[in-house]
Design an enzyme around this catalytic site. Structure first.
Site, PDB file in Angstrom:
ATOM      1  N   SER A 123      15.743  20.098 -17.441  1.00 25.42           N
ATOM      2  CA  SER A 123      14.612  20.982 -17.742  1.00 25.42           C
ATOM      3  C   SER A 123      15.140  22.225 -18.448  1.00 25.42           C
ATOM      4  O   SER A 123      16.233  22.699 -18.138  1.00 25.42           O
ATOM      5  CB  SER A 123      13.925  21.371 -16.435  1.00 25.42           C
ATOM      6  OG  SER A 123      13.243  22.603 -16.587  1.00 25.42           O
ATOM      7  N   GLU A 161      10.185   7.351 -17.130  1.00 29.74           N
ATOM      8  CA  GLU A 161       8.835   7.863 -17.405  1.00 29.74           C
ATOM      9  C   GLU A 161       8.353   7.404 -18.782  1.00 29.74           C
ATOM     10  O   GLU A 161       7.188   7.051 -18.965  1.00 29.74           O
ATOM     11  CB  GLU A 161       8.823   9.390 -17.340  1.00 29.74           C
ATOM     12  CG  GLU A 161       9.045   9.922 -15.934  1.00 29.74           C
ATOM     13  CD  GLU A 161       9.292  11.426 -15.946  1.00 29.74           C
ATOM     14  OE1 GLU A 161       8.317  12.171 -15.886  1.00 29.74           O
ATOM     15  OE2 GLU A 161      10.459  11.846 -16.047  1.00 29.74           O
ATOM     16  N   HIS A 190       0.846  -1.216   0.000  1.00 27.75           N
ATOM     17  CA  HIS A 190       0.000   0.000   0.000  1.00 27.75           C
ATOM     18  C   HIS A 190       0.870   1.250   0.000  1.00 27.75           C
ATOM     19  O   HIS A 190       0.440   2.301   0.482  1.00 27.75           O
ATOM     20  CB  HIS A 190      -0.928   0.050   1.223  1.00 27.75           C
ATOM     21  CG  HIS A 190      -1.720  -1.205   1.452  1.00 27.75           C
ATOM     22  ND1 HIS A 190      -3.020  -1.362   1.045  1.00 27.75           N
ATOM     23  CD2 HIS A 190      -1.371  -2.378   2.035  1.00 27.75           C
ATOM     24  CE1 HIS A 190      -3.448  -2.570   1.390  1.00 27.75           C
ATOM     25  NE2 HIS A 190      -2.457  -3.206   1.973  1.00 27.75           N
ATOM     26  N   LYS A 240      17.095  20.699 -12.316  1.00 28.53           N
ATOM     27  CA  LYS A 240      16.380  19.441 -12.500  1.00 28.53           C
ATOM     28  C   LYS A 240      17.203  18.338 -13.166  1.00 28.53           C
ATOM     29  O   LYS A 240      17.904  18.565 -14.146  1.00 28.53           O
ATOM     30  CB  LYS A 240      15.134  19.678 -13.365  1.00 28.53           C
ATOM     31  CG  LYS A 240      14.114  20.576 -12.702  1.00 28.53           C
ATOM     32  CD  LYS A 240      13.221  19.817 -11.765  1.00 28.53           C
ATOM     33  CE  LYS A 240      12.106  19.190 -12.556  1.00 28.53           C
ATOM     34  NZ  LYS A 240      11.257  18.358 -11.767  1.00 28.53           N
TER      35      LYS A 240
END
Ligand code: ARG
Length: 476
Positions: free
Chosen positions: A291, A304, A170, A297
């Site tokens: 970025s 992804e 969970h 970043k």
């Protein structure tokens, strides 16, 4: 004398077309553009040539052409293959698909000999054969890619031996795990993907050629001969089914999609692990991108995209099933739509496998950071509960007792090990110092004993098993 009412040959009829004889009108240019498939099925060229050479040899074997004719056909087909590979072959939508392109190039060079190749063959059984050969090769490449990825996870499991990490259910801290155990879980999932590929390969590896359009052929062909030359395991036993069966493509798309789901789950987990908040792993910078506006970043774009690309693999399964669901018996042109979907699934998984293994090889756990917070979240509560059970306490009672102890520790903001003997005794009259041996994340791991558990001995054994399975040499 021809009757003047008989249809007269029309000079503008589709002359260049392999199927043009019956037509009086040329094909509408818009239809040629709409219905062509050569823009994507040219990827079947190698398989088409392999299939045609095997077919010609069989025709010679059966006396339907001479051996010299079959040899000439094979020779010219190899020439055409060379031109295709070299980018010197011309494609035009008026020739529809790769099958007609190759056949017409052959006929242009060999005349009547070339015109014999399509004996006892239809494009329906031809395209089914080509696609099966294509998928069979793809399955073998994908399997090799999966082995590489399994090896990468195994290698990381070995590098990270001894490291204990929090295990989650969970997405809440649950029980401690050896990092190696968690990593080998991916080997298991990918292992099942490989088994599914192998199983799908068996049903892919059935020869449709010789099914003709749908009814077979009245000519004395030998389908076993073609089966042997092309390395198929069986010959399709029903010509109607043989020319139209695309189960293998659906199965392959599904196997790929489930594998992509596994890889998407892995990507999601490592995206989380690599956040500031978790700080469990460091991804190789070469596999991250930045970025254009936020200079600080370092984004996990590769992971992804792996997660994102699972969407198209799942969509392709849906598209193929919907494509098939309304088709009446035998070949329908709808089936031309199968190719881009199955190509895309294969390409997607191949592309993912190409970056996944090196990404795993370049990733490491941040041991100090993991260890510094390992005792948070009472990961050893279940370990303590099982120690009480081992002393004869019924499980439900032990669960409740440890629940009280955890509440006590939570209230004080400490770990279970930081409670005093007096505090333990308040909730459990049978408390004795030896029970402390169940406390702490590392001890909880060491006390594991069941087969398949995260016990160090069990994990070491599994590492050895995977080394053998994956053909990785055992360290001296
Ligand atoms: N391009 C077609 C396909 O991909 C080849 C088979 C065409 N057969 C036919 N009868 N038109 O399915």
């Amino acid at each position: 004398m021809p009757n003047s009412a008989d249809p007269q040959p029309d000079s503008s009829a589709p002359k260049g077309k392999a199927w043009g004889g019956v037509f009086r009108e040329p094909t509408d240019k818009r239809v040629e553009l709409f219905s062509e498939s050569v823009s994507f099925d040219r990827r079947l060229a190698d398989d088409d040539i392999d299939g045609s050479i095997a077919h010609a040899q069989m025709l010679a074997h059966c006396g339907l052409m001479t051996v010299q004719e079959a040899d000439a056909i094979a020779h010219v087909l190899e020439e055409i293959r060379g031109e295709i590979h070299a980018g010197r072959f011309e494609y035009t939508v008026s020739k529809e698909d790769i099958h007609l392109h190759i056949e017409s190039a052959l006929t242009a060079r060999l005349g009547d000999t070339g015109r014999k190749l399509h004996t006892a063959r239809s494009r329906n059984d031809q395209v089914a054969t080509d696609l099966r050969l294509y998928c069979r090769r793809a399955i073998d490449r994908l399997d090799r890619g999966l082995v590489e990825l399994q090896r990468a996870f195994l290698g990381m499991a070995e590098r990270e031996q001894g490291l204990v990490i929090p295990g989650y259910t969970h997405l809440r801290r649950a029980q401690p795990l050896l990092a190696a155990h968690q990593l080998l879980a991916w080997c298991e999932k990918l292992g099942r993907d490989r088994e599914r590929l192998a199983d799908c390969r068996r049903r892919t590896n059935v020869l449709p050629l010789g099914s003709g359009a749908l009814a077979g052929s009245s000519l004395p062909i030998d389908r076993e001969h073609v089966k042997e030359s092309l390395g198929f395991e069986a010959v399709a036993a029903n010509s109607v089914d043989g020319a139209s069966d695309r189960d293998f493509a659906c199965e392959l798309a599904f196997v790929v999609s489930l594998c992509m789901v596994h890889l998407s789950q892995w990507a999601e987990e490592w995206i989380l692990y690599s956040t500031q908040e978790f700080g469990f792993i460091r991804l190789p910078e070469g596999f991250c991108t930045g970025s254009s506006i936020m200079p600080q970043k370092i984004n996990p774009d590769v992971l992804e995209l792996i997660r994102g690309k699972s969407a198209r693999a799942i969509g392709n399964v849906q598209a193929l099933l919907v494509l098939l669901k309304g088709l009446p018996t035998a070949y329908n042109r709808d089936l031309q739509e199968d190719k881009e979907r199955i190509f895309d699934s294969i390409d997607t998984l191949e592309a993912v496998l190409g970056v996944a293994a090196p990404l795993v090889e370049g990733t490491s756990f941040d041991r100090p950071r993991i260890t510094a917070t390992l005792e948070r979240g009472h990961l050893d509560a279940t370990s303590l509960m099982e120690a009480l059970i081992a002393q004869g306490v019924p499980q439900r009672t032990a669960h409740e007792t440890v629940g009280h102890l955890v509440r006590r520790a939570m209230t004080r903001g400490v770990s279970l090990a930081e409670l005093s003997d007096e505090e333990f005794s308040r909730d459990y009259a049978g408390w004795n110092g030896s029970l402390r041996g169940a406390l702490g994340a590392s001890r909880a791991v060491e006390r594991m004993a069941s087969f398949g558990s995260t016990a160090p001995a069990a994990v070491a054994e599994q590492i050895a098993v995977w080394r053998r399975r994956l053909g990785v040499a055992v360290a001296p």
